[in-house]
Design a protein around this motif. Structure first.
Motif, PDB file in Angstrom:
ATOM      1  N   SER A 236     -47.023 -21.204 -58.763  1.00 39.53           N
ATOM      2  CA  SER A 236     -46.756 -20.107 -57.840  1.00 39.53           C
ATOM      3  C   SER A 236     -47.172 -18.766 -58.425  1.00 39.53           C
ATOM      4  N   THR A 237     -47.523 -17.850 -57.529  1.00 42.63           N
ATOM      5  CA  THR A 237     -47.926 -16.518 -57.949  1.00 42.63           C
ATOM      6  C   THR A 237     -47.101 -15.478 -57.204  1.00 42.63           C
ATOM      7  N   ILE A 238     -47.396 -14.207 -57.407  1.00 38.75           N
ATOM      8  CA  ILE A 238     -46.607 -13.115 -56.848  1.00 38.75           C
ATOM      9  C   ILE A 238     -46.541 -13.217 -55.320  1.00 38.75           C
ATOM     10  N   GLY A 239     -45.330 -13.140 -54.798  1.00 40.12           N
ATOM     11  CA  GLY A 239     -45.113 -13.196 -53.354  1.00 40.12           C
ATOM     12  C   GLY A 239     -44.850 -14.580 -52.810  1.00 40.12           C
ATOM     13  N   ASP A 240     -45.128 -15.614 -53.598  1.00 34.77           N
ATOM     14  CA  ASP A 240     -44.878 -16.973 -53.120  1.00 34.77           C
ATOM     15  C   ASP A 240     -43.378 -17.244 -53.039  1.00 34.77           C
ATOM     16  N   LYS A 241     -43.028 -18.135 -52.125  1.00 31.64           N
ATOM     17  CA  LYS A 241     -41.636 -18.534 -51.935  1.00 31.64           C
ATOM     18  C   LYS A 241     -41.527 -20.033 -52.161  1.00 31.64           C
ATOM     19  N   MET A 242     -40.500 -20.450 -52.894  1.00 32.18           N
ATOM     20  CA  MET A 242     -40.357 -21.851 -53.278  1.00 32.18           C
ATOM     21  C   MET A 242     -38.912 -22.309 -53.094  1.00 32.18           C
ATOM     22  N   PRO A 243     -38.685 -23.496 -52.529  1.00 40.36           N
ATOM     23  CA  PRO A 243     -37.311 -24.018 -52.478  1.00 40.36           C
ATOM     24  C   PRO A 243     -36.710 -24.071 -53.878  1.00 40.36           C
ATOM     25  N   ALA A 244     -35.496 -23.587 -54.023  1.00 36.65           N
ATOM     26  CA  ALA A 244     -34.873 -23.488 -55.342  1.00 36.65           C
ATOM     27  C   ALA A 244     -34.745 -24.840 -56.030  1.00 36.65           C
ATOM     28  N   SER A 245     -34.568 -25.905 -55.255  1.00 39.20           N
ATOM     29  CA  SER A 245     -34.358 -27.225 -55.854  1.00 39.20           C
ATOM     30  C   SER A 245     -35.623 -27.789 -56.488  1.00 39.20           C
ATOM     31  N   LEU A 246     -36.783 -27.171 -56.213  1.00 44.39           N
ATOM     32  CA  LEU A 246     -38.048 -27.708 -56.709  1.00 44.39           C
ATOM     33  C   LEU A 246     -38.537 -27.039 -57.983  1.00 44.39           C
ATOM     34  N   CYS A 247     -37.900 -25.948 -58.399  1.00 46.73           N
ATOM     35  CA  CYS A 247     -38.437 -25.203 -59.546  1.00 46.73           C
ATOM     36  C   CYS A 247     -37.337 -24.882 -60.556  1.00 46.73           C
ATOM     37  N   ALA A 248     -37.760 -24.730 -61.806  1.00 43.42           N
ATOM     38  CA  ALA A 248     -36.801 -24.474 -62.881  1.00 43.42           C
ATOM     39  C   ALA A 248     -36.046 -23.180 -62.665  1.00 43.42           C
ATOM     40  N   VAL A 249     -36.746 -22.111 -62.260  1.00 46.30           N
ATOM     41  CA  VAL A 249     -36.065 -20.834 -62.086  1.00 46.30           C
ATOM     42  C   VAL A 249     -35.076 -20.903 -60.925  1.00 46.30           C
ATOM     43  N   GLY A 250     -35.406 -21.666 -59.879  1.00 50.30           N
ATOM     44  CA  GLY A 250     -34.457 -21.854 -58.786  1.00 50.30           C
ATOM     45  C   GLY A 250     -33.214 -22.584 -59.248  1.00 50.30           C
ATOM     46  N   LYS A 251     -33.411 -23.620 -60.035  1.00 52.33           N
ATOM     47  CA  LYS A 251     -32.264 -24.352 -60.590  1.00 52.33           C
ATOM     48  C   LYS A 251     -31.383 -23.428 -61.427  1.00 52.33           C
ATOM     49  N   ALA A 252     -32.022 -22.625 -62.288  1.00 55.25           N
ATOM     50  CA  ALA A 252     -31.266 -21.732 -63.163  1.00 55.25           C
ATOM     51  C   ALA A 252     -30.442 -20.740 -62.362  1.00 55.25           C
TER      52      ALA A 252
END
Length: 276
Positions: free
Chosen positions: A146-162
């Protein structure tokens, strides 16, 4: 990591339906909805008919809104289609440049022994998604993420999990009931709310989040939350991405140490990960 640029379609539809009756300035609300539709488009473009249909308003009204947005540089016309305008880039850059955290993020990454050679990002929690605010690219950069401005479901990424891991467990139950079916991008993606909450408990114990090919095959990621500045401070997290083929346990530990240092620099120096 395959990003999602917008909120879920159901949420977007609800906002469009509710906007005219709840807004004190319906024209402004509809103009914002036009930008949302263009951002959600798979091609980044839409015709007047497409936009009028999606917004549920007459073509004449949609045309007037588009003309005003085009005059302001917020949308661009390409033949019979419209796309987001360059003015939005200027506005976004202006917003980010005024955030102390962003400046500190780039400065720290450039000076850190390990992070300076990696792909590092800072993200903001937005409901059950994260939005990436900045990306530092070491050498070589991991381009499939992912890059600047992208949106990602929290359950799919480490930073979302954190970031979700820092919430109260009551919030976990509301956001992720046991039978919730979560977005899936790879065979390694977490699939249910129950599995995700088990992962969140492990994260709270170890103090950092780890993503193992859950959004992109061949890619791993480590993340920690930034201590919150006050009760209503932004819910920020930082992460570093690496190729699994060259990733080692020693490298992970070094990344965690420097990410924790970065998080302290960005947040309240007195803050710490709560294990309560």
């Amino acid at each position: 990591m395959a990003p999602s640029k917008t909120a879920g379609s159901g949420e977007l539809e609800r906002s469009r339906e509710e906007a005219p009756s709840s807004s004190s300035a319906p024209a402004v609300t509809r103009a914002a909805a036009v930008l949302d539709v263009l951002a959600a488009s798979a091609t980044g473009r839409a015709t007047l008919s497409d936009l009028a249909r999606d917004l549920g308003i007459p073509k004449s009204s949609t045309s007037n809104i588009l003309q005003a947005l085009e005059d302001a540089g917020l949308v661009a016309r390409e033949g019979s289609e419209f796309s987001l305008g360059r003015k939005l880039v200027e506005l976004g850059a202006s917003y980010l440049s005024r955030r102390d955290e962003i400046r500190e993020f780039y400065q720290f990454c450039g000076q850190a022994a390990t992070l300076s050679k990696e792909t590092v990002r800072i993200a903001l929690l937005d409901g059950d998604h994260v939005i990436y605010l900045a990306r530092y690219e070491g050498h070589p950069a991991v381009r499939l993420t992912s890059t600047i401005g992208d949106k990602m479901p929290a359950s799919l990424c480490a930073v979302g999990k954190a970031l979700v891991g820092r919430l109260h467990e009551h919030d976990w139950e509301v956001l992720y009931p046991d039978d919730a079916e979560l977005p899936v991008l790879t065979p390694h993606s977490i699939r249910t709310g129950k599995e995700f909450k088990e992962e969140l408990r492990r994260i709270k114990e170890q103090g950092y989040a780890f993503e193992d090919e859950e959004s992109t095959l061949g890619v791993v990621c480590v993340a920690v939350p930034v201590p919150t500045r006050g009760a209503h401070g932004p819910n920020l997290g930082v992460s570093v991405t690496s190729l699994k083929a060259t990733f080692t346990e020693e490298q992970k530990l070094a990344m965690v140490r420097e990410l924790q240092g970065l998080a302290r620099a960005l947040g309240n120096p007195m803050g710490e990960w709560s294990k309560s």
